[in-house]
Design a protein around this motif. Structure first.
Motif, mmCIF file in Angstrom:
data_model
loop_
_atom_site.group_PDB
_atom_site.id
_atom_site.type_symbol
_atom_site.label_atom_id
_atom_site.label_comp_id
_atom_site.label_asym_id
_atom_site.label_seq_id
_atom_site.Cartn_x
_atom_site.Cartn_y
_atom_site.Cartn_z
ATOM 1 N N HIS A 275 -26.014 14.361 4.432
ATOM 2 C CA HIS A 275 -26.566 13.111 4.935
ATOM 3 C C HIS A 275 -27.541 12.607 3.872
ATOM 4 N N ARG B 58 -33.972 11.092 0.501
ATOM 5 C CA ARG B 58 -33.851 12.521 0.818
ATOM 6 C C ARG B 58 -32.428 12.800 1.274
ATOM 7 N N THR B 59 -32.108 14.078 1.303
ATOM 8 C CA THR B 59 -30.799 14.500 1.798
ATOM 9 C C THR B 59 -30.988 15.602 2.837
ATOM 10 N N ARG B 60 -29.964 15.783 3.648
ATOM 11 C CA ARG B 60 -29.911 16.883 4.609
ATOM 12 C C ARG B 60 -28.489 17.401 4.577
ATOM 13 N N THR B 61 -28.343 18.706 4.408
ATOM 14 C CA THR B 61 -27.021 19.297 4.198
ATOM 15 C C THR B 61 -26.651 20.253 5.316
ATOM 16 N N GLU B 62 -25.394 20.170 5.718
ATOM 17 C CA GLU B 62 -24.818 21.098 6.683
ATOM 18 C C GLU B 62 -23.569 21.690 6.048
#
Length: 156
Positions: free
Chosen positions: A70, A130-134
Motif C-alpha cells: 500500500h 509511506r508504504t505498508r506491506t503485507e
C-alpha cells in the motif's frame, strides 16, 4: 457493452481451451467462423477481452515472494507516482484505491531481502509519503474469471 448468451459461451471456451483455433471454436459452438471472429473483434474493441497471451508465474520466473504494498502519496502526485511505478519491473499490478492508502501494488520478489530493496525503491519515489506491506503466505484462490462469466451467463 451487453454480453449475450453466445458471447458468454465464446468467453467460456476461450478460458477453458485457450490454445484452440478460431475455426475449432466456431465448430464447437455451431456458428460460422465469420460470426465468431466478428464477436471476438467486438469484445476486444469493447474491452471485454483484454489479452490473448500466456499467463506467467512470477514464482517460476524466480520471484516466489508475493507482497501487496500500500502506498500513501502526497496530494496531487498520484499520476506521477503511478507513472513511476511502471518503471519498477517487480510491480506486477498497481491500482488507485480508497481506504488505507492511495495505491495498492502487487509485487513479486526473489526473496525477502529483494522485497525490502523494492520497498526502499518505492519509498524513495518523489511523492511517496509511506508504504505498508503485507506478504502473501499462500494463494487460496488463483486469478480466475470463469465463475464470473458463468454468473453473467446465468443472469446474476
Amino acid at each position: 457493452m451487453a454480453v449475450d448468451a453466445l458471447d458468454t459461451r465464446i468467453l467460456t471456451l476461450l478460458l477453458e481451451q485457450p490454445r484452440t483455433s478460431v475455426r475449432e471454436y466456431a465448430r464447437l459452438l455451431g456458428v460460422a467462423r465469420g460470426t465468431l471472429q466478428a464477436r471476438l473483434d467486438r469484445m476486444e474493441r469493447d474491452g471485454v477481452i483484454t489479452g490473448t497471451g500466456p499467463s506467467l508465474s512470477p514464482a517460476a520466473l524466480g520471484h516466489p515472494v508475493l507482497a501487496f504494498v500500500h502506498i500513501e502519496v502526497t496530494q496531487g502526485h498520484l499520476d506521477e507516482v503511478g507513472d513511476a511505478l511502471a518503471a519498477v519491473p517487480e510491480i506486477i499490478e498497481a491500482f488507485s484505491i480508497t481506504g488505507g492508502g492511495d495505491l495498492l501494488t502487487r509485487v513479486a520478489a526473489r526473496d525477502n531481502g529483494h522485497l525490502e530493496d523494492v520497498i526502499q525503491q518505492l519509498i524513495n519515489l518523489p511523492g511517496v509519503v509511506r508504504t505498508r506491506t503485507e506478504v502473501a503466505l499462500r494463494e487460496r484462490v488463483a486469478h480466475r474469471v470463469l465463475p464470473l462469466v458463468a454468473s453473467v451467463a446465468a443472469g446474476r
